[in-house]
Each structure stands twice: as structure tokens, then as C-alpha cells.
Design an enzyme around this catalytic site. Structure first.
Site, short mmCIF file in Angstrom:
data_model
loop_
_atom_site.label_atom_id
_atom_site.label_comp_id
_atom_site.label_asym_id
_atom_site.label_seq_id
_atom_site.Cartn_x
_atom_site.Cartn_y
_atom_site.Cartn_z
N GLY A 187 41.75 20.76 -19.27
CA GLY A 187 40.55 20.36 -17.49
C GLY A 187 41.32 20.09 -17.00
O GLY A 187 42.95 18.72 -17.10
N LEU A 188 41.20 19.84 -15.46
CA LEU A 188 42.18 19.88 -14.88
C LEU A 188 41.37 19.30 -13.46
O LEU A 188 41.02 19.61 -11.85
CB LEU A 188 42.86 21.27 -14.01
CG LEU A 188 43.99 22.47 -15.59
CD1 LEU A 188 44.10 23.60 -14.32
CD2 LEU A 188 44.85 21.05 -15.66
N LYS B 55 41.81 1.51 -25.32
CA LYS B 55 40.95 1.28 -23.27
C LYS B 55 39.91 1.03 -23.29
O LYS B 55 39.50 0.74 -21.90
CB LYS B 55 41.41 3.16 -23.84
CG LYS B 55 41.24 3.67 -22.15
CD LYS B 55 41.91 2.66 -21.21
CE LYS B 55 41.28 3.59 -19.62
NZ LYS B 55 39.73 4.29 -18.89
N GLU C 41 37.95 -4.40 -17.96
CA GLU C 41 38.07 -4.06 -16.18
C GLU C 41 36.22 -4.59 -15.44
O GLU C 41 36.41 -5.61 -14.65
CB GLU C 41 37.83 -3.31 -16.24
CG GLU C 41 37.96 -1.99 -14.59
CD GLU C 41 38.22 -0.22 -14.97
OE1 GLU C 41 37.69 0.09 -14.39
OE2 GLU C 41 39.51 -0.53 -14.92
#
Length: 291
Positions: free
Chosen positions: A7-8, A164, A171
Site C-alpha cells: 500500500g503506497l 489510535k 480529534e
């Protein structure tokens, strides 16, 4: 160290570059052949020396599951898979069992840093056994921000993504507070330069933060946000945070309200507000607007 990275995209591509800058070898695979180093998971696994570490950086859910399923057939006992996407922590527990049956280790890692991570480093929260974390540690050290902080072994498998998830829930609430304050400032006649009010908060105030800095950046680009539609998606982690709060009987009123505010943003003509308007008209004779 050698690392296989699956995954790039915006995050994965920058992570590959940051790890390489630290002196490690990264072999990347992506469905887009223009950015990939190899062109199949089989080729990626064959390019790595054992014991291998393969980091999966693809969307949560079906894409992550299919990638891990395929890696389970290609990797060998002693190898380790890291899921660095935004998977749900309950998926991590299942993946650890599925891979563990084949002698393959599993580490889950929450990654925060977005498009700024390449230069600033990524905040990392990871879960798994000490043995498996140690195999990945050079990569964690390469990705984290400079200095002693910014990365944590949060606990056992699932702890990284759970941490996370809570980070993202916080957030949501912080962004909602800035957004509500901005709207109120824009609404009143007495405040004539809302952007500079926000900018003044960046120094010396208790609400200064990176999110505030980004808000000022956005206002510099579009002072009254006139180019944007008032619509916000949610990635799923806010929902999971609220669901976990319900499961554990922990009150999260601010985070829950911020999630529901995003849902409200998708309604051009809110059905709930229709009922509220109707009720106000019924009990108080308040005026209503009709189409």
C-alpha cells in the site's frame, strides 16, 4: 533492516521514503504499477530475506482482510505482519489468531501524521508481544518523530488500534469545538477579523495546538471558507469509539456529539429540524419556514 510494504498511497508512499532515509531497505507493492517496486505479493515475499516483516497499509476492512489472508499463505513461521491501517481492534485479535496458527507473528499499529509525516515523523501506537514488536522496532524508530516521545508499545494485540481509535475520537471533539467557535465568531457583527482572532490564539493560549495551526492555514487559503460545502465524512473510528464507550459504560458526551454533528452535516434539509420547528409552532406559535 528489510521491510515489505503493501500500500503506497499518500501515507504508505511517504512512509516508504522516510524508512529509506533512515537507511533501511523497503520493497513496496501497490496495485498501481507506476509506484510499485514489485508487482505481486508473491514477488514481494520472494524479495525479502527471512525472518520477514511485511507492513500492510491498505484500507480497513475487506482490503486488509484479503491482503492478510494472502500473506498467510505466502509467509513462513517466524515472519511478522504489521497492520498499520485504521483497522478495528477486534479485527486485530482475529488476525493474530489466524496468523498465529501458521507460526506468523502479528503487530497492530495505529499511525498518525497524515501528509506531514514524511518530514515530521509519525506518531505510532502499537500492540503485540514483546518478541514481535522487537522484530519491527527498527522501522518504528525510523518512522517516529525525533526525540524520546511519539511512539508507544500500548499493550497486547489490538491495543495499538484501540489507542489510535481513541486518539481519533478526541480529534473529532477538538475539531468540533474549533468549528463551533469559528462559526460563532463569524456570526456576530462586532468581530471583524475572525481569521486574525484564530491566529492570535496560536501563541500563549491554552487552546493552541497543531489543529489550530491547520485551521489558520485553511483560513489563509479561504478566509471565510466560502469555497467549501458544509459536509464532513467520518472514517469509522469515531463510531467505534462511541460503541466502545457504550460497551464499557464510559460517558463520552463531547466525542459522541461531534460524531452526530458530522451526520447532521449530510442533511441539506434536516428531518429532525422539521419536527423541532413543528413542535415549536404547536406549543408556542413560533413561525415556521415552508418550501
Amino acid at each position: 533492516m528489510q521491510l515489505g510494504l503493501v500500500g503506497l498511497g499518500k501515507m504508505g508512499g511517504n512512509m516508504r521514503e522516510r524508512i529509506r532515509r533512515a537507511g533501511h531497505t523497503v520493497i513496496g507493492y501497490d496495485r498501481n504499477p507506476d509506484i510499485a517496486d514489485v508487482h505481486s505479493l508473491q514477488e514481494l515475499v520472494d524479495s525479502l530475506e527471512g525472518p520477514r516483516v511485511v507492513w500492510v497499509m491498505v484500507p480497513a476492512g475487506a482490503a486488509t482482510q484479503s491482503t492478510i489472508d494472502e500473506l498467510a499463505e505466502l509467509l513462513s513461521p517466524g515472519d511478522v505482519v504489521v497492520d498499520g491501517g485504521n483497522s478495528r481492534w477486534t479485527d486485530d485479535e482475529r488476525h493474530a489468531v489466524e496468523l498465529g496458527i501458521k507460526g506468523i507473528g502479528f503487530v497492530d499499529c495505529g499511525v498518525s501524521g497524515g501528509v506531514w509525516g514524511l518530514e515530521n515523523g509519525y506518531a505510532l501506537m502499537y500492540g503485540g508481544s514483546a518478541e514481535h514488536v522487537a522484530q519491527v522496532q527498527p522501522v518504528f524508530d525510523a518512522l517516529k518523530p525525533a526525540g524520546p516521545y511519539g511512539a508507544v508499545h500500548a499493550g497486547k494485540v489490538g491495543a495499538g488500534h484501540f489507542a489510535k481509535m481513541v486518539h481519533n475520537g478526541i480529534e473529532y471533539a477538538m475539531m468540533q469545538a474549533y468549528a463551533e467557535g469559528w462559526e460563532l465568531l463569524e456570526k456576530v457583527d462586532s468581530v471583524t477579523d475572525v481569521r486574525e482572532v484564530f491566529r492570535s490564539w496560536q501563541e500563549g493560549t491554552v487552546i493552541r495546538s497543531w489543529l489550530l495551526d491547520l485551521a489558520v492555514n485553511a483560513l489563509d487559503e479561504d478566509e471565510h471558507l466560502e469555497k467549501l460545502r458544509g459536509y464532513a465524512e467520518d472514517s469509522g473510528e469515531g463510531r467505534w469509539t462511541v460503541e466502545a464507550a457504550i460497551d464499557n459504560a464510559v460517558p463520552l458526551p463531547a466525542i459522541t456529539a461531534s460524531l452526530f454533528a458530522r451526520f447532521a452535516s449530510r442533511q441539506d434539509d434536516s428531518p429532525q429540524m422539521k419536527m423541532i420547528a413543528a413542535l415549536r409552532n404547536q406549543f408556542g406559535g413560533h413561525a415556521v419556514e415552508t418550501k
